[in-house]
Design a protein around this motif. Structure first.
Motif, PDB file in Angstrom:
ATOM      1  N   GLN B 670       0.892  -1.233   0.051  1.00  0.00           N
ATOM      2  CA  GLN B 670      -0.112   0.184  -0.018  1.00  0.00           C
ATOM      3  C   GLN B 670       0.754   1.151   0.126  1.00  0.00           C
ATOM      4  OE1 GLN B 670      -2.196  -0.801   3.686  1.00  0.00           O
ATOM      5  NE2 GLN B 670      -3.862  -1.823   2.542  1.00  0.00           N
ATOM      6  N   LEU B 671       1.782   1.378   0.811  1.00  0.00           N
ATOM      7  CA  LEU B 671       2.728   2.557   0.958  1.00  0.00           C
ATOM      8  C   LEU B 671       3.366   2.946  -0.532  1.00  0.00           C
ATOM      9  CD1 LEU B 671       4.393   2.316   4.580  1.00  0.00           C
ATOM     10  CD2 LEU B 671       2.509   3.673   3.734  1.00  0.00           C
ATOM     11  N   LEU B 672       3.979   1.620  -1.005  1.00  0.00           N
ATOM     12  CA  LEU B 672       4.792   1.766  -2.040  1.00  0.00           C
ATOM     13  C   LEU B 672       3.936   2.302  -3.142  1.00  0.00           C
ATOM     14  CD1 LEU B 672       6.879  -1.285  -1.821  1.00  0.00           C
ATOM     15  CD2 LEU B 672       7.716   1.077  -2.040  1.00  0.00           C
ATOM     16  N   HIS B 673       2.555   1.964  -3.268  1.00  0.00           N
ATOM     17  CA  HIS B 673       1.871   2.185  -4.139  1.00  0.00           C
ATOM     18  C   HIS B 673       1.453   3.878  -4.312  1.00  0.00           C
ATOM     19  CE1 HIS B 673      -2.443   2.719  -5.934  1.00  0.00           C
ATOM     20  NE2 HIS B 673      -1.835   2.160  -6.777  1.00  0.00           N
ATOM     21  N   GLU B 674       1.039   4.157  -2.852  1.00  0.00           N
ATOM     22  CA  GLU B 674       0.707   5.637  -2.677  1.00  0.00           C
ATOM     23  C   GLU B 674       1.934   6.366  -3.043  1.00  0.00           C
ATOM     24  OE1 GLU B 674      -1.903   7.064  -0.870  1.00  0.00           O
ATOM     25  OE2 GLU B 674      -3.170   5.286  -0.776  1.00  0.00           O
ATOM     26  N   HIS B 675       3.213   5.889  -2.727  1.00  0.00           N
ATOM     27  CA  HIS B 675       4.357   6.799  -2.885  1.00  0.00           C
ATOM     28  C   HIS B 675       4.748   6.892  -4.351  1.00  0.00           C
ATOM     29  CE1 HIS B 675       8.867   7.231  -1.979  1.00  0.00           C
ATOM     30  NE2 HIS B 675       8.455   8.332  -1.825  1.00  0.00           N
ATOM     31  N   ALA B 676       4.324   5.762  -5.015  1.00  0.00           N
ATOM     32  CA  ALA B 676       4.609   5.753  -6.452  1.00  0.00           C
ATOM     33  C   ALA B 676       3.753   6.668  -7.134  1.00  0.00           C
ATOM     34  CB  ALA B 676       4.666   4.449  -6.994  1.00  0.00           C
ATOM     35  N   LEU B 677       2.409   6.564  -6.728  1.00  0.00           N
ATOM     36  CA  LEU B 677       1.318   7.445  -7.411  1.00  0.00           C
ATOM     37  C   LEU B 677       1.781   8.882  -7.151  1.00  0.00           C
ATOM     38  CD1 LEU B 677      -2.250   6.320  -6.720  1.00  0.00           C
ATOM     39  CD2 LEU B 677      -1.067   6.452  -8.838  1.00  0.00           C
ATOM     40  N   HIS B 678       1.953   9.222  -6.097  1.00  0.00           N
ATOM     41  CA  HIS B 678       2.470  10.747  -5.709  1.00  0.00           C
ATOM     42  C   HIS B 678       3.717  11.281  -6.410  1.00  0.00           C
ATOM     43  CE1 HIS B 678       0.301  10.788  -1.746  1.00  0.00           C
ATOM     44  NE2 HIS B 678      -0.859  10.751  -2.621  1.00  0.00           N
ATOM     45  N   ARG B 679       4.603  10.344  -6.572  1.00  0.00           N
ATOM     46  CA  ARG B 679       5.677  10.553  -7.331  1.00  0.00           C
ATOM     47  C   ARG B 679       5.694  10.422  -8.901  1.00  0.00           C
ATOM     48  NH1 ARG B 679      10.954   9.307  -4.563  1.00  0.00           N
ATOM     49  NH2 ARG B 679      11.942   9.189  -6.597  1.00  0.00           N
ATOM     50  N   GLY B 680       4.620  10.066  -9.334  1.00  0.00           N
ATOM     51  CA  GLY B 680       4.311   9.984 -10.713  1.00  0.00           C
ATOM     52  C   GLY B 680       4.954   8.703 -11.469  1.00  0.00           C
ATOM     53  N   ASN B 681       5.186   7.895 -10.474  1.00  0.00           N
ATOM     54  CA  ASN B 681       5.871   6.592 -11.058  1.00  0.00           C
ATOM     55  C   ASN B 681       4.712   5.580 -11.344  1.00  0.00           C
ATOM     56  OD1 ASN B 681       7.536   4.437 -11.874  1.00  0.00           O
ATOM     57  ND2 ASN B 681       8.892   4.627 -10.201  1.00  0.00           N
ATOM     58  N   ALA B 868       6.872  17.284   1.873  1.00  0.00           N
ATOM     59  CA  ALA B 868       7.089  16.109   2.707  1.00  0.00           C
ATOM     60  C   ALA B 868       6.502  14.743   2.140  1.00  0.00           C
ATOM     61  CB  ALA B 868       6.408  16.224   4.081  1.00  0.00           C
ATOM     62  N   LEU B 869       5.311  15.107   1.522  1.00  0.00           N
ATOM     63  CA  LEU B 869       4.829  13.886   0.874  1.00  0.00           C
ATOM     64  C   LEU B 869       5.266  13.515  -0.729  1.00  0.00           C
ATOM     65  CD1 LEU B 869       2.338  12.575   2.094  1.00  0.00           C
ATOM     66  CD2 LEU B 869       0.908  13.779   0.808  1.00  0.00           C
ATOM     67  N   GLU B 870       6.317  14.284  -1.229  1.00  0.00           N
ATOM     68  CA  GLU B 870       6.739  14.239  -2.352  1.00  0.00           C
ATOM     69  C   GLU B 870       5.810  14.052  -3.430  1.00  0.00           C
ATOM     70  OE1 GLU B 870      10.250  10.917  -2.466  1.00  0.00           O
ATOM     71  OE2 GLU B 870       9.562  11.031  -0.170  1.00  0.00           O
ATOM     72  N   TYR B 871       4.660  14.478  -3.235  1.00  0.00           N
ATOM     73  CA  TYR B 871       3.554  14.765  -4.235  1.00  0.00           C
ATOM     74  C   TYR B 871       3.883  15.782  -5.260  1.00  0.00           C
ATOM     75  CZ  TYR B 871      -1.419  14.024  -5.827  1.00  0.00           C
ATOM     76  OH  TYR B 871      -2.638  13.688  -6.326  1.00  0.00           O
ATOM     77  N   HIS B 872       4.653  15.310  -6.334  1.00  0.00           N
ATOM     78  CA  HIS B 872       5.139  16.422  -7.239  1.00  0.00           C
ATOM     79  C   HIS B 872       3.871  17.161  -7.950  1.00  0.00           C
ATOM     80  CE1 HIS B 872       8.867  15.008  -6.459  1.00  0.00           C
ATOM     81  NE2 HIS B 872       8.727  13.902  -7.052  1.00  0.00           N
ATOM     82  N   GLU B 873       2.784  16.523  -8.413  1.00  0.00           N
ATOM     83  CA  GLU B 873       1.955  16.972  -9.155  1.00  0.00           C
ATOM     84  C   GLU B 873       1.278  18.441  -8.596  1.00  0.00           C
ATOM     85  OE1 GLU B 873      -0.698  14.478 -10.735  1.00  0.00           O
ATOM     86  OE2 GLU B 873      -1.903  15.894 -11.861  1.00  0.00           O
ATOM     87  N   HIS B 905       9.969  20.293  -9.607  1.00  0.00           N
ATOM     88  CA  HIS B 905       9.023  19.125  -9.696  1.00  0.00           C
ATOM     89  C   HIS B 905       8.465  18.672 -10.723  1.00  0.00           C
ATOM     90  CE1 HIS B 905       8.299  19.015  -5.237  1.00  0.00           C
ATOM     91  NE2 HIS B 905       8.448  20.277  -5.128  1.00  0.00           N
ATOM     92  N   LEU B 906       8.303  19.447 -11.599  1.00  0.00           N
ATOM     93  CA  LEU B 906       7.883  19.186 -13.107  1.00  0.00           C
ATOM     94  C   LEU B 906       8.774  18.097 -13.527  1.00  0.00           C
ATOM     95  CD1 LEU B 906       6.255  21.721 -15.312  1.00  0.00           C
ATOM     96  CD2 LEU B 906       5.066  19.790 -14.266  1.00  0.00           C
TER      97      LEU B 906
END
Lengths: 579, 920
Positions: B670-681, B868-873, B905-906
């Motif tokens: 779950q964590l990896l998924h969220e993280h990947a989503l936020h970073r755009g991976n 902190a969240l690394e949510y680039h978008e 970020h972009l």
């Protein structure tokens, strides 16, 4: 093929050597085989001279007491034919003689003490062996002394550690003979080091194959065919005996029978081979044959107790009360405190329906030998008869824990649980039992019945089991009938008709009659009639007419219906009205 | 006759007891003096007395200290007279040279007891009251000795020899290794050992060449290793003991004893005849072991327990509980076949009548056995191994058999187990399994949905448990009920007609009530503690908390939060609450945390989890502890960012060995998924999503929660990849699934997701109804936080309809703001801030130049949290807005800074870096 003569010579020498080392049961076994060899009438010699031929020349030259009386002219021959190892000491020391007599009087510690400084291989062996037996005796005593509230404690033979240390040291220096290796193997096995024990025993039997005790120890360590095939055994006729026995224990009965067939060519009068063959046949459920064999065996050897429990099982299965009581009486007089005797008596009482007494005798058998497998299983059966399921389950479970391959006990467990209304739980046990004996229709039928119970009602699975039972040649003919009925119940009339026909064929072939037959005939007649196959239907109807009772009436009305349908009367299906 | 010896076996004379007797003789010599010889003060005398008291109390424990350990303890107790004490002890032992001496010894012991009717005792005479603790002990020893047969005396004699010999052998080494002055000799010794070792290995190689296999007899090096290890351990123990004795002087005796008894766990290979204890002791001990297996889960080494069990079994072949313990052990090490085998074996032997405290012995009908318990256990085992259908089949049979035998207790438990099974896993083909049974309880339920069945089963179980006064079951049923109330929407059960207005809602009050009822257990228990104690466990309660120093370092080294657990331990000792009770109470705290999580109060959830982890961590089962960790880590991820969460996850992973389907693995994905989503991976996100789905069972209707979550995440991934129609498809089918399986709460979040999809695809009009529906669902199910976030989405949708709606959107947002700021995670808060800024900026009546700080402040806040969240978008969006505002204000420098950040970020968004490999 080994010549009978050479076998004879080898065994004769071996018996002397074995009994000299107090390995009595091996000597006994060898003796049985010796007289089992067919006598050549031409050079039949009186028994006292027969013994001399086996002794080696050196031994005769130095021999002190017994074997000097009649020198034989066959020196050269015996030397050439006998591959026996030369004995490392020619004269038994006086101390050895004393030790041996102590040993014979079962004063083991005393015997080993006498031999404390003797360095010959023979003395070392006897000393260690006496020590081992002394330890075993003490162990048995301790087991009773230390019995706690939670059962017998597992007392250990306290000599094992020192024996192991000494024997391993001897082995490393090479100062050990094949008898010493045998003892070392036994010690290792007791200590739980099975691989090394196996290797040691193999070494022992390769250098001295006539020690049957070593072979049996080795056999008990061969728990799977892979292990057995992995053994590096040199060729000798003793190996065939070993393999026959090992195959039997691994439930490869046909292979074992083949071995015994071969051996019978040499040892044609051996009681042992005959008993083993009977055992194998018993496992193949050839009861008639087994009975004959045992009768013959008893004629030749009327005071035999070994394997007689098997004979009693056969008599039990054939419900031969008188013969069983005769056998029980006989073994009782021979030796009443043998587990086998108790088991036979138990069987007798069980057949007579006196289950409490039967349990008492099985208990006695188990007191004499706690690991007596068949007594546990039989006691389980008795408890089932007495409706004491927990006790039955306990007994069966003990049998299974002694030998997990005992399919009878697994089956008994399944049966007991089914009796208690736990069919789903029982299934596991039936599965286990079938795993060990997949070719027995009775087990498949039992499992199918379990699936069929109203609690589970898993008919598809039951059908699968019955099919397997049919393919295993179900002798009682339950499976076909049940298959037909199940299909009928599930509305698959084609399949049902197929199995009813098969069942009918079987009953015809065996000349049986009964309600099953009526049922089959009625079903087939109606079935074919509804499918407009009037000829077949008529055949079955006319067969039904031969019998009296309600079926006859039914057949008559069916026939009437058929006639009407054939003549083209469209309506009025008479048989659909209740009669 | 056999019966006589068996009852006598309840208290056996052992060498250790003889040494206690010897000490007692010193303590109370029959001679007449106020202070016996070696003691210099009364307090010293009393200290020995206290020590002896604790020794006699501890004699019922399964392990007895060796002579060497006893001597060590004496060193501390005896202070200046320790040498005299130990000398006397060893001399007394060496003076026992024949069985006759033993006989004399025990007749001497009689002398230190006062006569029962002695009225005239002189003041200065020290005489043991025969009815005191110590007196009773002496009397029991004498009685047990008198009952011994001559063989028994011989065995006792030879075990005394072993007892003394062991002490002699090790005392030499002990001296050498413990005195710092003699480090040189110690060094020499080490050398010797090394040398011996070398020699042994050489020999081993030699003989390996010779025979081709490792010879059996060469286990001496191991023994040497063991000896050195032992020394180390003793040294360690000594240190800890010193510390403790400094800390609490008056507890010295007890603590030191604990150390001694703890060390014996390792070397259980003590003399066999010594080992065999009474049934009660062993049963109690096995209970403790079972608790230990449960607490440590798969992390405790199964092989060591296994070997110990093997030994125990060979010593006491009729002790069937061993098989059960072996089953537990195998269960926790995930060995299906061995577990099954041992379970069946246990019940075959014991017929279910041994040791289960849930069967009151008076009602036990010995004739038929209690095989329904076997079914119950088997069912639970299948459940644990993830075979729901098999488990249900077995449990159905259990229901039937217990009805037949009218074993209501077992029935209550079975129903509870069944409802647990249904609620946790669900079942594949409900009708075929339950419909086939004719049991009235289950067959009425055949037409109902799984949840309704769970409800009925729970009610039935609760009713029975209540009437049978099975407190623990009542409590756990209340908890299960609370869980049910929390997760499932209540509907009138049997009125399905058109008139029955189907009003879906959950009721927090009833959840609260159930939890409260569940927690009543502890008050019930403390009021009548005696009825709840289980056979044998009391005999070792005396030492249980003292053993903690051994258990503690294993368990708590990795969690600082458990530092202050000593308080509860202390209580544990005073009230001696059984582990199962405190486990249940702990579970109620976990459930509280879960319910707060759902109702949307993050701080309350966190607090309850922390309460659980600190107070109940010691007694909790490993799966509960896992859950607590999971919750805390999730909280970290939401409120502190991923860095902290991953660090915590690492700790948790070390603690709980990841087995096939563990919660920790789930959390990681779950964590990896969220993280990947936020970073755009997105590729990685998709992969994680698929793996998550792969964890669920393939059977229909099983593991529904996991499946729903997997497809929810899939839709979100698709949304992030801007594949709107596909995402909408997935969400739609997910909604249908939720509806089919009656999962109301999940529906709310699916609806929100649909609204989100339509918002992103620029189709605000379509999104509005979804958002409104989601809000109304949330309202009736009391999901406050979800409602706040749905409100935010609704506001966003309104703004999407045009800037003239910005006023309305702002009003909506401000309504939800308290909830969002108080309880929302980083992402939600940031979104709200950005949206607020957006609203202001699009409001034509708002002027940037006059009121720039309102906008800028929110944006700054948002960008900080998103970093902190690394949510680039979203971060890019916030920075873009910031740059625009600065541009309007003419602040070039700040504008450049913001735009540079925006660019960063972009770029990060477009080139998603691979995740750190050590985490994946």
């Amino acid at each position: 093929m080994v010549s009978k003569e050479s076998c004879r010579i080898e065994i004769r020498a071996a018996i002397r050597q074995l009994s000299d080392r107090c390995l009595y049961s091996a000597a006994k076994w060898a003796g049985e085989q010796l007289v089992g060899i067919e006598q050549d009438p031409s050079n039949f010699t009186p028994s006292n001279t027969r013994f001399q031929r086996g002794s080696s020349s050196i031994r005769r030259r130095f021999s002190t007491s017994e074997s000097i009386s009649t020198p034989q002219p066959t020196v050269g021959f015996s030397q050439a034919a006998s591959p026996l190892p030369e004995e490392d000491e020619v004269i038994d020391g006086d101390l050895y003689l004393l030790a041996k007599s102590y040993f014979d009087c079962r004063e083991y510690r005393r015997a080993s003490h006498v031999l404390r400084d003797q360095m010959s291989k023979k003395s070392i062996f006897l000393r260690c062996y006496a020590l081992y037996l002394a330890g075993e005796k003490r162990k048995e005593e301790e087991m009773i002394e230390l019995e706690g509230p939670l059962g017998k404690s597992d007392a250990i033979n306290r000599e094992l550690v020192s024996l192991e240390r000494e024997l391993s040291a001897l082995k490393r220096t090479g100062a050990i003979d094949s008898f010493g290796l045998y003892l070392y193997g036994v010690v290792l096995k007791e200590k739980g080091n099975e691989t090394l024990a196996r290797a040691t025993l193999v070494e022992s039997v390769n250098s001295y194959p006539w020690n049957w005790s070593a072979w049996t120890e080795l056999q008990s360590l061969c728990t799977s065919i892979e292990i057995l095939n992995g053994l590096n055994l040199s060729n000798h006729w003793m190996k065939d005996f070993f393999l026959g026995n090992a195959y039997q224990e691994l439930r490869m009965h046909t292979e074992s029978l083949a071995k015994y067939d071969y051996l019978q060519g040499i040892f044609s009068f051996s009681n042992y081979i005959q008993a083993q063959t009977a055992k194998a046949q018993y496992s193949l459920r050839e009861f008639d044959q087994v009975e004959i064999m045992f009768e013959e065996l008893l004629r030749n050897d009327p005071y035999r107790v070994e394997d007689m429990d098997l004979y009693s099982n056969v008599l039990y299965a054939k419900e031969a009360c008188a013969a069983l009581s005769y056998l029980a009486h006989k073994v009782f007089l021979t030796d009443k405190y043998r587990p086998e005797s108790c088991c036979i008596i138990g069987n007798y009482y069980s057949l007579k329906g006196q289950h409490e007494k039967a349990v008492m005798y099985f208990r006695r058998a188990l007191k004499l030998n706690k690991k007596y497998l068949s007594a546990w299983t039989l006691m389980g059966h008795e408890y089932v008869e007495m409706k004491n399921t927990p006790a039955a389950i306990d007994a069966y479970r003990r049998a299974v824990d002694i030998n997990p391959c005992d399919y009878r006990a697994w089956y008994g467990l399944g049966q007991a649980y089914e009796m208690m209304g736990m069919p789903f739980y029982a299934l596991h046990y039936f599965r286990k039992s079938i795993f060990f004996l997949p070719n027995d229709s009775r087990l498949w039928i039992a499992m199918a019945k379990c699936y069929q119970t109203e609690q589970l009602y898993m008919l598809e699975e039951a059908i699968k089991c019955y099919k397997r039972a049919v393919s295993c040649t179900d002798t009682e003919g339950i499976a076909l009938n049940q298959l037909a009925k199940l299909h009928q119940k599930l509305g698959r009339n084609e399949e049902a008709a197929f199995y009813f026909e098969k069942d009918l064929e079987r009953m015809d072939a065996e000349g049986l009659e009964g309600p099953n037959m009526f049922e089959a005939l009625v079903f087939l007649a109606t079935h074919f009639k509804t499918h407009k196959k009037f000829e077949e239907a008529e055949v079955y109807c006319t067969r039904l007419l031969d019998y009296s009772g309600p079926e006859k009436e039914k057949a008559k009305s069916l026939l009437r219906g058929i006639r009407m349908a054939q003549t083209g009367f469209p309506s009025m299906d008479m048989e659909h009205f209740p009669l | 006759m056999a019966g006589l010896t068996r009852t006598a076996g309840a208290f056996a004379v052992t060498p250790h007891k003889i040494s206690v007797c010897i000490l007692l003789q010193i303590y109370a010599p029959s001679a007449q003096m106020s202070l016996p010889f070696p003691f210099s003060s009364v307090s010293q005398h009393n200290r020995l007395g206290l020590y002896l008291l604790s020794l006699t109390k501890a004699c019922d424990d399964i392990y007895e200290p060796k002579l060497e350990e006893l001597i060590n303890q004496l060193r501390e107790v005896g202070e200046d007279m320790d040498a005299w004490l130990t000398d006397h002890l060893t001399n007394r032992f060496s003076s026992l040279s024949s069985p006759d001496d033993l006989l004399n010894f025990f007749s001497d012991m009689r002398g230190i007891l006062g006569s029962l009717d002695s009225g005239a005792v002189q003041d200065d005479q020290i005489i043991l009251d025969p009815n005191s603790n110590l007196g009773m002990f002496v009397r029991r020893c004498i009685l047990a000795f008198n009952l011994l047969s001559f063989e028994g005396v011989c065995h006792l004699f030879s075990s005394i020899e072993v007892y003394c010999k062991e002490a002699h052998a090790s005392s030499a080494q002990f001296e050498a290794s413990n005195s710092n002055l003699e480090s040189l000799t110690q060094y020499d010794q080490m050398d010797m050992e090394n040398y011996a070792l070398d020699k042994e290995t050489e020999e081993m190689e030699l003989s390996r060449n010779a025979s081709g296999s490792v010879p059996f007899h060469l286990h001496t090096p191991e023994a040497l290793f063991k000896a050195t290890e032992e020394q180390m351990k003793h040294a360690d123990l000594l240190v800890t003991r010193r510390e403790k004795s400094r800390a609490s002087k008056e507890k010295t005796e007890a603590t030191s004893f604990a150390c001694a008894s703890s060390s014996t766990f390792e070397d259980t290979l003590v003399d066999e005849s010594l080992f065999l204890r009474t049934n009660l002791q062993i049963q109690g001990f096995l209970m403790e072991q079972a608790d230990a297996i449960e607490i440590h889960g798969s992390s405790c080494s199964s092989s060591s327990i296994e070997s110990f069990l093997q030994q125990l079994q060979s010593l006491a072949p009729e002790l069937h509980r061993v098989h059960f313990l072996r089953y537990l052990n195998k269960l926790h090490s995930e060995d299906y076949f061995a577990a099954l085998d041992n379970l069946l074996r246990y019940f075959d032997y014991s017929a279910g009548t041994e040791g289960f405290d849930l069967v009151p012995p008076s009602t036990g009908c010995s004739m038929y056995g209690r095989y329904e318990i076997a079914l119950l256990c088997l069912g639970m085992m299948h459940f644990r191994f993830g075979h729901p259908n098999l488990a249900l089949e077995v449990l159905t049979e259990a229901v039937r058999v217990s009805q037949q035998l009218s074993n209501d207790t077992c029935l209550a438990y079975t129903l509870a187990a069944m409802s647990n099974l249904l609620s946790e896993m669900g079942i594949a083909s409900t009708t075929s399994v339950l419909g086939s049974s004719y049991s009235p309880v289950t067959s009425t339920a055949s037409s109902l949905s799984v949840q309704q069945r769970v409800y009925i089963l729970l009610k039935e179980s609760l009713r029975r448990a209540d009437s049978l006064k099975l407190r623990r079951l009542v409590a756990s049923n209340h908890l299960a009920m609370a869980k049910f109330e929390l997760m499932h929407v209540q509907r009138p059960l049997l009125s399905f007609g058109p008139k029955a207005s189907v009003r879906h809602k959950t009721c927090p009050v009833s959840v609260c009530k159930e939890i409260r009822l569940g927690a009543h257990l502890i008050s019930d228990f403390s009021s009548e503690s005696s009825t709840m104690t289980v056979d044998g466990s009391l005999s070792s309660v005396w030492l249980r908390d003292l053993q903690k120093p051994w258990g503690q370092p294993v368990f708590s080294q990795d969690s600082g939060s458990r530092k202050n657990s000593t308080f509860f331990q202390f209580c544990d000792h005073l009230v001696s609450i059984p582990g199962s009770v405190s486990q249940l109470i702990g579970a109620s705290y976990l459930l509280r945390a879960t319910s707060w999580e759902l109702y949307g109060s993050a701080p309350m959830a966190r607090m309850n989890t922390l309460v659980y982890a600190t107070l109940f961590g010691d007694s909790s089962s490993s799966s509960d502890a896992e859950l607590a960790y999971l919750k805390l880590i999730q909280h970290l991820a939401l409120y502190k960012g991923y860095k902290d969460a991953f660090a915590a996850l690492k700790i948790a992973e070390e603690k709980f060995v990841t087995v096939s389907k563990s919660k920790i693995l789930l959390l990681k994905l779950q964590l990896l998924h969220e993280h990947a989503l936020h970073r755009g991976n997105l590729k990685l996100a998709q992969r994680m999503c698929n793996e998550l789905g792969g964890l669920a069972s393939t059977a229909m209707g099983v593991d529904m929660e996991l499946k729903v979550e997997a497809s929810l995440r899939e839709a979100r991934t698709l949304l992030a990849a801007k594949q709107y129609s596909q995402a909408a498809n997935v969400a739609h089918s997910l909604f249908c699934t939720c509806h089919k399986y009656n999962m109301q709460i999940e529906k709310a979040s699916v609806l929100l997701l649909l609204a989100e999809i339509h918002k992103k695809s620029g189709n605000a009009v379509l999104g509005l109804p979804y958002a409104l529906a989601s809000i109304s669902f949330c309202q009736s199910f009391n999901l406050d936080l979800l409602k706040a976030s749905a409100t935010l989405t609704l506001a966003e949708l309104w703004l999407g309809l045009g800037s003239n709606h910005s006023k309305r959107a702002l009003d909506l947002l401000h309504g939800a703001f308290p909830m969002i700021l108080g309880h929302g995670g980083l992402e939600l808060r940031a979104r709200a801030y950005i949206f607020e800024a957006n609203c202001y900026l699009s409001d034509p009546s708002f002027s940037v130049s006059t009121d720039s700080e309102t906008v800028l402040d929110s944006l700054r806040q948002a960008s900080d949290e998103l970093q902190a969240l690394e949510y680039h978008e979203l971060a890019a969006e916030a920075l873009y807005l910031m740059a625009m505002v600065y541009d309007k204000l003419g602040q070039i420098e700040e504008r450049e800074e913001a735009s540079a950040m925006f660019k960063k970020h972009l770029i990060a968004l477009e080139n998603p870096l691979e995740m750190e490999p050590n985490i994946v």
